[in-house]
Each structure stands twice: as structure tokens, then as C-alpha cells.
Design a protein around this motif. Structure first.
Motif, mmCIF file in Angstrom:
data_model
loop_
_atom_site.group_PDB
_atom_site.id
_atom_site.type_symbol
_atom_site.label_atom_id
_atom_site.label_comp_id
_atom_site.label_asym_id
_atom_site.label_seq_id
_atom_site.Cartn_x
_atom_site.Cartn_y
_atom_site.Cartn_z
ATOM 1 N N THR A 36 0.860 -1.172 0.000
ATOM 2 C CA THR A 36 0.000 0.000 0.000
ATOM 3 C C THR A 36 0.900 1.227 0.000
ATOM 4 O O THR A 36 1.886 1.262 0.734
ATOM 5 N N THR A 87 0.357 8.171 0.986
ATOM 6 C CA THR A 87 0.972 9.499 1.051
ATOM 7 C C THR A 87 -0.122 10.537 0.803
ATOM 8 O O THR A 87 -0.004 11.388 -0.084
ATOM 9 N N LYS A 135 1.275 7.719 -7.059
ATOM 10 C CA LYS A 135 2.601 7.163 -6.784
ATOM 11 C C LYS A 135 2.653 5.642 -6.971
ATOM 12 O O LYS A 135 3.736 5.096 -7.200
ATOM 13 N N MET A 184 8.951 -2.172 -9.897
ATOM 14 C CA MET A 184 8.944 -3.622 -9.658
ATOM 15 C C MET A 184 8.986 -4.396 -10.984
ATOM 16 O O MET A 184 9.660 -5.417 -11.098
ATOM 17 N N GLU A 222 8.182 12.415 -9.007
ATOM 18 C CA GLU A 222 7.808 12.529 -7.593
ATOM 19 C C GLU A 222 8.689 13.596 -6.933
ATOM 20 O O GLU A 222 9.857 13.737 -7.281
ATOM 21 N N ARG A 226 10.228 16.343 -13.523
ATOM 22 C CA ARG A 226 10.745 14.970 -13.456
ATOM 23 C C ARG A 226 9.889 14.025 -14.298
ATOM 24 O O ARG A 226 10.409 13.087 -14.904
ATOM 25 N N GLY A 254 1.568 16.986 3.724
ATOM 26 C CA GLY A 254 2.930 16.541 3.976
ATOM 27 C C GLY A 254 3.845 16.929 2.837
ATOM 28 O O GLY A 254 5.024 16.596 2.839
ATOM 29 N N ASN A 256 -0.622 9.399 6.762
ATOM 30 C CA ASN A 256 0.414 8.396 7.009
ATOM 31 C C ASN A 256 1.808 8.903 6.655
ATOM 32 O O ASN A 256 2.795 8.402 7.179
ATOM 33 N N ASN A 257 1.889 9.899 5.787
ATOM 34 C CA ASN A 257 3.201 10.440 5.404
ATOM 35 C C ASN A 257 3.576 11.669 6.231
ATOM 36 O O ASN A 257 4.447 12.442 5.816
ATOM 37 N N GLY A 270 6.831 13.995 5.896
ATOM 38 C CA GLY A 270 6.683 15.432 5.659
ATOM 39 C C GLY A 270 7.520 16.254 6.625
ATOM 40 O O GLY A 270 8.206 17.194 6.221
ATOM 41 N N GLN A 312 13.440 15.911 -2.472
ATOM 42 C CA GLN A 312 13.563 14.646 -3.197
ATOM 43 C C GLN A 312 12.283 13.817 -3.016
ATOM 44 O O GLN A 312 11.518 14.052 -2.081
ATOM 45 N N PRO A 313 12.067 12.828 -3.901
ATOM 46 C CA PRO A 313 10.882 11.982 -3.755
ATOM 47 C C PRO A 313 10.846 11.298 -2.382
ATOM 48 O O PRO A 313 11.884 10.972 -1.815
ATOM 49 N N SER A 314 9.642 11.115 -1.885
ATOM 50 C CA SER A 314 9.469 10.411 -0.621
ATOM 51 C C SER A 314 8.212 9.574 -0.733
ATOM 52 O O SER A 314 7.190 10.047 -1.229
ATOM 53 N N THR A 315 8.278 8.325 -0.289
ATOM 54 C CA THR A 315 7.063 7.529 -0.310
ATOM 55 C C THR A 315 6.897 6.853 1.041
ATOM 56 O O THR A 315 7.846 6.712 1.811
ATOM 57 N N SER A 316 5.657 6.494 1.353
ATOM 58 C CA SER A 316 5.333 5.856 2.626
ATOM 59 C C SER A 316 4.512 4.614 2.323
ATOM 60 O O SER A 316 3.453 4.717 1.707
ATOM 61 N N VAL A 317 5.025 3.451 2.734
ATOM 62 C CA VAL A 317 4.384 2.197 2.354
ATOM 63 C C VAL A 317 3.947 1.403 3.579
ATOM 64 O O VAL A 317 4.444 1.605 4.686
ATOM 65 N N ALA A 318 3.005 0.491 3.345
ATOM 66 C CA ALA A 318 2.504 -0.399 4.392
ATOM 67 C C ALA A 318 2.284 -1.774 3.788
ATOM 68 O O ALA A 318 1.985 -1.890 2.594
ATOM 69 N N GLU A 325 11.028 -1.479 -1.882
ATOM 70 C CA GLU A 325 10.749 -0.179 -2.515
ATOM 71 C C GLU A 325 12.015 0.693 -2.512
ATOM 72 O O GLU A 325 12.342 1.328 -3.523
#
Lengths: 397, 266
Positions: free
Chosen positions: A157, A160, A167, A175, A251, A274, A385, B116-117, B121, B131-137, B149
Motif C-alpha cells: 500500500t 501518502t 505514486k 517492480m 515525484e 521529473r 505533507g 500516514n506520510n 513530511g 527529493q521523492p518520498s514515499t510511505s508504504v505499508a 521499494e
């Protein structure tokens, strides 16, 4: 980047169930927003409610997953033959070779809201029959989609906030590019709940009438709900063709504020630049920009400035939030599907509900729909965020 | 898949307060002993910002700070991946309690911190990273999903990535619905190219399930590993601390395992 084909895609949102209904509403200029009647929420606002959202309970071996968010996901999987197409792909690639990457902001928190309303008054315990893992946890809907479609490849999942389901395209591409899977189901699901309705109201970001993106008199967002999915495959391996490909993504982070975008749109500029770089395209190769365009004062001003900085003032742009509402974690996939429909059917939607454009905005912001060939679309999704994502979709060659 | 290099590691858990302090225990030279966590006061957050954050956010920022120690302000502006199974339990609980009322008054700060991010943040703001940032679960396999990831970004986006894996116990009644017994956070700074600061190389592959999960011989660490989804990363962290070539196996979503070849650089 090497493009991927969106071989099949579907969406369920306030405009209707499936791409034909969504296309009709877009072409007819028919908004899906209605006065908010969600549960007993006492807010004067309009919502993009999926009226059939609660109509199909989840039973059988997946009964523990039952809840509004997963019902929306189930409905979308059963729409436009998406589940059948994934089953076909599964028989070609094998279950372990198809990944699942789903974006959500609040997952099925509504079920926990109900459970909190039913807490034991003495012990404070949650009622029996409450399934946190299967409904509210951030992975719940991704897990439900994997099990429903019988897929066993890599999965995650992405959460963000409102960039989540844009995203997922980037995560899935990585992947596939690394050879960890051959195809991926990407998507996003978010559903109405008290948390987001009262939360956005507390920030004074909710409009009392249907939202008016880019309007001189815009005064906030309309919250919506949606589920949408796309099957991504390499061009050489795709046995069907929607004619639409993912050409690039970008991103970035704002590093500015938790709930206000960078005023000059620095983060948005970076995400769009980008995305263009990853698609190896110059700005003038983009025919239409599907804006994040929430209809909040600051977002639309920032985004217009960022678009002008990257594209100048000619590229047609609009937000489709006046049709669907802001579907939060599902906004990325909802607008990717709308962008794909624009490419397939040759039209650009206007900023619905907007009568007079904000004269301080400088972009080529559309008031009315246009029937016109569309080869490439850039779609923006920005979240709290300071999380930004831009996708480039185009006609597959 | 090509290898990636671990340049730095961070860790924060009861009795494990930073890589330098914890390394001997993780390498098996000392027996693990739990101890209360020190107060969470990450220097990366200005005091007025820190006051507006939650323990979940401060904890993740503390792990990111430990993992990026020694970097200059500019070189700390890295792409980031944050991996957390249960998100911010305290904020979730506070908002759920409020919206259960007939006329809820949700705190705007709490609401924007509820995404969740949020930790990502605040970290990006603290170091000025665009820069890119992602938050996964990914439920109990969130550590494996986060690592995958992050490695994918390192290999394909030609960038260094700061990975932060973190989960805290939730307040009741949520914690009974999803028991997490101890706080745990780990971080890795991952690079595509080997450098003088590289600790080891990691080579990842997905394989069909069947191989058994790597476990730990120190019973205290093994209990910690099982007590928190983020702590499933401990088998890998300990393997790196031991500084010997080995393969770590992590379950991955029921049907697969993530095999991680660890090759020390020193």
C-alpha cells in the motif's frame, strides 16, 4: 523510462459505475456532487458519493473484509470486466508474477469509527466482530484486492495522502522494471468517513456548495470517494490494447508545510519536470494537463503558477474535481482513468461548476469541454505533507 | 538484481538507542537487555515544530536522524522511504474518539498530522529535502516491502535512499485489536555504488515461499523481532552487525520470501 500499457482500467466514483458512465457524465457536463447526507454528519457541504457504495456486502471466505472501502474496491473490480481481464493475465503470467500496488489515505477507518461508537461503556473495549487488519489497517484493501483477484506477486500500500494512487504507478513500474513481476494491478480506494469530513472542515477547507476549481470565487473542496484500477503490462507482452500507456512519472516533496503547498509551487514544478524528463518529452508535447485542482484557494493558485513556470500559458488545463469531488487517496487513479478516456475519445474536460476564472491565474484554464485529439496528458496529484506526483499518459504507439 | 550498498544504519528500540550504542548487542557480543526509551526530542525538529508533532512522528524523525548522522545538511537531502504497518496510533485514537461524538471538534493540527506520510513530511521539512518520498505499508511484512521499494529506487532512480522502518504500540482499545508490545525503528542509507563508508552489500531476490524465516538466537532480541512488525527487520540488521557473509530470509505476503544476500565490505 520504458513505457507500460494500461491494458485495462476501470473506475467507480460519483459519476457512475464504470468508464462508460463516467465518460457520459464528463461529456454531458453532469456533476456527481450532491448535498452531503453521509450518515449523520452535520456539515453544510457537497460530496462525491458513490450511491451504490453500500449495496454489495462482502461474504464468503472474505467476509471479515466487509466494509465501505473494500465494497467500493469489490465493485470496481467487478466493473468493466476488470476481474476477468486480470484472471486472463494471471493465467498467462502466473499469480506470483503480478504485483498489486494500491493507494489509500484513510483505508477502511469508517469501520473503526463505527466500532468506537459501539465501545463498551465500562471497559472501553471495541465490539466483537471488529476486524482491524481486514478493514482499517493501511494494507487491508491491497490485501483484499490480492485475495479477490488471486494474485501472489509483490505488493504494498502506498499511503501518502492525496498523491497515493498516482505514486503507485511509480512503485509498480519499478517492480516490473526490476523483473520482480511481469504485470501489476495499480489503483486507489478511499471512501467517505467522519474523519476526513470533520477533519477537512476543521481546516476550513470544505466548500458549502459544489467545489469550483480555478474560479474567482472558489472557496474550498468537495470530498468524494472512489475506487479505480489499472492493469499495467509491458508493451511486448500485452495481449490487449486500450491504446493508452504510462509514459513517465515524477515525484517530489515540498519541504514547506504539512497542509499548505509551497506558494511558488516549487515541489509541483519539480514533480512535473521529473515526469517530463522520465517520459523524454518537452513541455509542448503535452496536449492537456489534468490538474490536482482541489478548488482550495492556495492549491489552485500554487498549481497555476507551477504550470505556468513549466509549460507557459498555452497548454490547456483543468481540474475534474467539480465532477467527482476530491477523492483523496483515490484521486490519482480516478484522474489517470479520466486522462486515459480523454486520450481514447479525444476530448478535454473543462473546470465544471466554474463560471468566472480567477483573473489572477495565468494558465490556459478551460471553462468548457473541448472535443479535440489528445495524444498526451500530464496528471497532477499533490498531498498533505508536501507529497507530489505527476504522471504522463499518452497514446500507445 | 544488482546489489545495493548499506552506507549507514540507524536503530531505536528499548535498550537499542542508536547504531553505535547497539552494535555490539546486535552482533551478538552482548545479551540484549530492554530499557525504557529516552525522551523523544529529535534535534532536527525546532522546539515549536516538535511540540506540534506526535510520538510517532518524533520517533521516525529520531531514527532518520540516527541513520543520517555525520552527513552535512545538504547531503541529508535524500530521497526517503518510510515503512510503517500501523501508522500513528495515538492520533488515530484521538480523532476516532472525537468523531464518535455527535458534534466533533477535530483539531486541525492533529488532522493534518494524521496522514500516514506525516513523519516523512516533517523530516523533509527538517532537512529541506525536495527529493521523492514515499510511505508504504504491508501488514507484518512492512519491513520487507519498505526495503524492496527503497532498493528499487536506488537501482532505478540513480539516487541514494534513506529507508526508515518504524512502528509504535497503539493506545487502547486499538492495541488489543492489533497487539504491538514494543517500539521499534530501524533505518538504512542505501547507495548504488560502493564507497569508503559502505558497510555491506545487499543482494535481494524474491523466491517461492518454503524456506524458513531467519530468526535470532538471543531470546530477548527474538521476542522483540516478533513483538513489532517493523522489528521483522532485526534479522537483517543483526546479520549486518555480525559482519559475516550470510543470507537472510524474510517472509513476503504469504506466497513468497525475500532472500537477502549480505556481503560485508570491510
Amino acid at each position: 523510462m520504458s513505457p507500460l500499457i494500461l491494458t485495462h482500467f476501470t473506475s467507480v466514483n460519483a459519476l457512475g459505475i464504470g468508464v462508460a458512465a463516467i465518460l457520459d457524465a464528463l461529456r454531458d457536463g453532469r456533476s456527481g456532487l450532491t448535498p452531503c447526507t453521509f450518515e449523520n454528519v452535520a456539515l453544510k457541504t457537497w460530496c462525491g458519493t458513490v450511491r451504490e457504495a453500500d449495496s454489495h456486502p462482502i461474504g464468503g471466505s472474505l467476509a471479515d473484509y466487509d466494509g465501505r472501502n473494500n465494497r467500493l474496491a469489490a465493485q470496481a473490480m467487478a466493473t468493466d470486466g476488470f476481474d476477468e481481464q486480470v484472471a486472463r493475465a494471471r493465467s498467462r503470467y502466473g499469480a506470483a508474477r503480478i504485483g498489486v500496488f494500491i493507494g489509500t489515505s484513510t483505508s477502511g477507518i469508517l469501520e473503526t469509527e463505527h466500532a468506537y461508537q459501539a465501545r463498551d461503556p465500562v471497559t472501553g473495549r471495541l465490539p466483537t466482530g471488529f476486524h482491524l487488519r481486514e478493514t482499517h489497517n493501511l494494507f487491508a484493501t491491497t490485501d483484499f484486492v490480492r485475495r479477490s483477484l488471486g494474485l501472489a506477486g509483490p505488493a504494498a500500500t502506498v499511503s501518502t495522502a492525496c498523491s497515493s494512487s498516482a505514486k503507485v504507478f511509480a512503485s509498480a513500474w519499478r517492480m516490473i522494471e526490476l523483473g520482480l513481476c511481469d504485470a501489476a494491478v495499480v489503483g486507489g480506494v478511499d471512501s467517505l468517513c467522519r474523519n476526513t469530513l470533520y477533519g477537512f472542515a476543521s481546516l476550513e477547507l470544505v466548500a458549502p456548495e459544489p467545489c469550483r476549481p480555478c474560479a474567482a470565487d472558489r472557496n474550498g473542496i468537495s470530498i468524494g470517494e472512489a475506487a479505480g484500477f489499472a492493469l499495467l503490462e509491458r508493451p511486448a507482452q500485452a495481449d490487449a490494447h486500450s491504446g493508452v500507456a504510462l509514459l513517465g512519472f515524477g515525484e517530489s516533496s515540498d519541504a514547506y508545510h504539512m497542509s499548505s503547498p509551497h506558494p511558488e509551487g516549487d515541489g509541483a514544478v519539480l514533480a512535473m519536470q521529473r515526469a517530463l524528463a522520465s517520459a523524454s518529452l518537452a513541455p509542448d508535447a503535452i496536449d492537456y494537463i489534468n490538474m490536482h485542482g482541489t478548488a482550495s484557494l492556495v492549491n489552485d493558485a500554487m498549481e497555476d503558477r507551477a504550470i505556468t513556470r513549466v509549460f507557459g500559458t498555452d497548454t490547456p488545463a483543468s481540474s475534474t474535481k467539480g465532477w467527482t469531488g476530491h477523492t483523496l487517496g483515490a484521486a490519482g487513479i480516478t484522474e489517470a482513468v479520466i486522462s486515459a478516456l480523454c486520450i481514447q475519445h479525444g476530448f478535454m474536460p473543462g473546470n465544471l461548476n466554474t463560471r468566472t476564472l480567477d483573473p489572477s491565474l495565468t494558465g490556459n484554464l478551460l471553462l468548457a469541454n473541448r472535443e479535440q485529439r489528445v495524444q498526451r496528458v500530464l496528471s497532477n496529484s499533490f498531498g498533505f505533507g508536501g507529497s507530489n506526483a505527476s504522471l504522463v499518459l499518452g497514446a500507445a504507439t | 538484481m544488482n546489489p545495493v550498498y548499506v552506507d549507514k544504519i540507524g536503530i531505536l528500540a528499548p535498550g537499542l538507542t542508536g547504531w553505535e550504542q547497539a552494535r555490539a548487542t546486535l552482533a551478538g557480543h552482548r545479551t540484549y537487555q530492554s530499557a525504557p526509551l529516552p525522551p523523544l526530542k529529535p534535534a532536527a525538529l525546532a522546539p515549536d515544530v516538535r511540540r506540534r508533532t506526535s510520538d510517532h512522528i518524533r520517533f521516525a524523525v529520531e531514527v532518520a536522524t540516527d541513520t543520517s548522522r555525520g552527513l552535512s545538511d545538504v547531503t541529508r537531502r535524500l530521497a526517503t522511504v518510510f515503512a510503517s504497518c500501523d501508522a500513528d496510533g495515538q492520533i488515530t485514537h484521538d480523532i476516532l474518539t472525537e468523531v464518535a461524538k455527535d458534534t466533533p471538534q477535530v483539531s486541525p493540527t492533529r488532522f493534518h498530522n494524521s496522514v500516514n506520510n506525516a513523519a516523512a513530511g516533517y523530516w523533509c521539512m527538517a532537512v529541506g529535502s525536495q527529493q521523492p518520498s514515499t510511505s508504504v505499508a504491508a501488514w507484518d511484512d512492512v519491513a520487507a516491502a519498505g526495503l524492496l521499494e527503497a532498493v528499487a529506487q536506488v537501482l532505478l532512480e540513480h539516487t541514494r535512499v534513506l529507508l526508515v522502518i518504524h512502528d509504535l504500540p497503539m493506545p487502547e482499545p486499538l492495541n488489543s485489536a492489533r497487539p504491538v508490545h514494543a517500539a521499534f525503528g530501524a533505518g538504512m542509507l542505501l547507495s548504488r555504488a560502493r564507497s569508503a563508508e559502505s558497510i555491506c552489500a545487499l543482494a535481494l531476490e524474491l523466491a517461492p515461499s518454503g524456506e524458513s524465516e531467519s530468526t535470532l538466537t538471543d531470546s530477548g532480541l527474538e521476542t522483540l523481532r516478533r513483538d513489532n512488525p517493523a522489528a521483522r527487520s532485526l534479522a537483517l540488521i543483526c546479520a549486518i552487525a555480525r559482519n559475516q557473509a550470510t543470507t537472510v530470509v524474510m517472509p513476503f505476503l504469504g506466497h513468497q520470501v525475500l532472500r537477502i544476500g549480505v556481503q560485508p565490505c570491510a
